[in-house]
Design an enzyme around this catalytic site. Structure first.
Site, PDB file in Angstrom:
ATOM      1  N   LYS A  52       6.201  -0.435  13.363  1.00  0.00           N
ATOM      2  CA  LYS A  52       6.435   0.717  12.483  1.00  0.00           C
ATOM      3  C   LYS A  52       5.577   1.900  12.939  1.00  0.00           C
ATOM      4  O   LYS A  52       6.045   3.045  12.979  1.00  0.00           O
ATOM      5  CB  LYS A  52       6.130   0.339  11.027  1.00  0.00           C
ATOM      6  N   GLN A  96       2.569  -4.032   3.562  1.00  0.00           N
ATOM      7  CA  GLN A  96       3.267  -5.103   4.284  1.00  0.00           C
ATOM      8  C   GLN A  96       3.172  -6.405   3.499  1.00  0.00           C
ATOM      9  O   GLN A  96       2.080  -6.813   3.087  1.00  0.00           O
ATOM     10  CB  GLN A  96       2.642  -5.254   5.691  1.00  0.00           C
ATOM     11  N   ASP A 119       9.472   2.125   0.743  1.00  0.00           N
ATOM     12  CA  ASP A 119      10.125   0.817   0.846  1.00  0.00           C
ATOM     13  C   ASP A 119      11.163   0.636  -0.262  1.00  0.00           C
ATOM     14  O   ASP A 119      11.977  -0.280  -0.207  1.00  0.00           O
ATOM     15  CB  ASP A 119       9.086  -0.318   0.734  1.00  0.00           C
TER      16      ASP A 119
END
Ligand code: NAP
Length: 293
Positions: A52, A96, A119
């Site tokens: 990422k 994460q 997200d």
């Protein structure tokens, strides 16, 4: 059979984003800034976060990686999230997953400022998505929609079967494929581990989106001729012939299912790269929305 080439499409998207960022720079504007928090040393999670960060560099975004030890308490993580919420320079950030067991994941995701939740995991954003309102769509489902759109795969009136009901893939995917719009407008069946006679259901599907994480689960006899197959699964399978000791396997028996499919995603190179590209898109959206406020 047409391969839904996520690697190529994600590269196209990154090029489009990079061009937008280059124009921002010419105009002297601040470029989007994505941060990622990672707790612990899980190998797969570190690899995901590193890719990422690399993707941010590739398109000209700023990025910040926050690494915390696996002993981090829930309170310490919540404090770090508050810092990022308050940091005006950061447009969006992700945490994460999975998190270590001492941390309540739901509590953590709820503490993210919804306007920075790139997200799309915050209940406010999930609710907006379910109500067809403009919001951050979770990156993996968003990537699947983008793949279907760019390959002009027809979804209206089709029967879509989603395998897996996770909050990050299966559940949102079932909502999005059933919404009024395109891609969407299909009749959706959401299946899971308690589903009986799953072969009977999948073999009637025009589109199958498999997100369960069981290598080679979807076999040719479970699929009808001409079906569209989206394989979300990413499982590390031990393989001594590989330098790192494992290979990546999808949920689909690609070799045999691809012979019957009209469209199919490979693993790797299908949904995975799309997820990262759509995270960048959501960060761009977060930056644009902030500027409009
Ligand atoms: P998850 O939280 O691991 O849950 C798996 C889902 O599959 C659950 O809903 C489970 O049912 C269902 N399931 C398990 N065994 C089943 C069976 N035999 N028949 C039918 N359903 C079954 O799901 P996830 O986080 O969405 O991950 C799924 C896979 O996608 C993993 O391989 C993951 O690594 C991969 N993934 C890939 C990306 C990407 O970017 N490509 C992104 C996210 C995840 P229950 O609810 O009943 O337990």
């Amino acid at each position: 059979m047409i391969l839904l080439d996520g690697k190529k499409v994600s590269n196209d998207i990154k090029n489009e984003i990079a061009a937008e960022v280059a124009e921002m720079k010419v105009r002297g504007e601040k470029v989007p800034h994505l941060a990622a928090i990672i707790v612990g040393n899980d190998g797969a999670s570190l690899t995901y976060v590193a890719s990422k960060v690399k993707a941010c560099e590739r398109v000209g975004f700023e990025s910040t990686m926050v690494r915390l030890p696996h002993t981090t308490s829930e309170l310490e993580l919540l404090q770090k999230i508050q810092e990022l919420n308050a940091n005006d320079d950061i447009d969006g950030f992700i945490i994460q997953l999975p998190l270590p067991s001492q941390i309540n994941t739901q509590k953590v995701l709820m503490s993210v400022d919804p306007s920075k939740d790139v997200d799309g995991f915050h209940p406010e954003n999930f609710g907006k998505m379910a109500l067809d309102m403009s919001t951050f769509i979770p990156a993996t489902p968003f990537g699947i929609l983008e793949l279907l759109e760019r390959y002009n795969v027809q979804t209206k009136g089709k029967h879509t079967v989603v395998i897996g009901r996770s909050h990050i893939v299966g559940r949102p995917m079932s909502i999005l494929m059933g919404r009024k719009g395109w891609p969407g407008n299909s009749t959706v069946t959401l299946t899971h581990s308690a589903t009986k006679n799953i072969t009977q259901i999948t073999s009637q599907a025009d589109i199958i989106i498999s997100a369960l994480g069981v290598p080679n689960f979807l076999k040719a006899e479970m699929v009808k001729e001409g079906a569209v197959i989206i394989d979300v699964g990413i499982t590390r399978v031990p393989d001594e012939t590989k330098p790192n000791g494992y290979r990546i396997s999808g949920d689909v028996d690609f070799e045999n299912v691809s012979k019957k499919a009209s469209y199919i995603t490979p693993v790797p190179g299908g949904v995975g790269p799309m997820t990262i590209a759509m995270l960048l898109k959501n960060t761009l959206l977060a930056r644009d929305q902030k500027r409009m406020m």
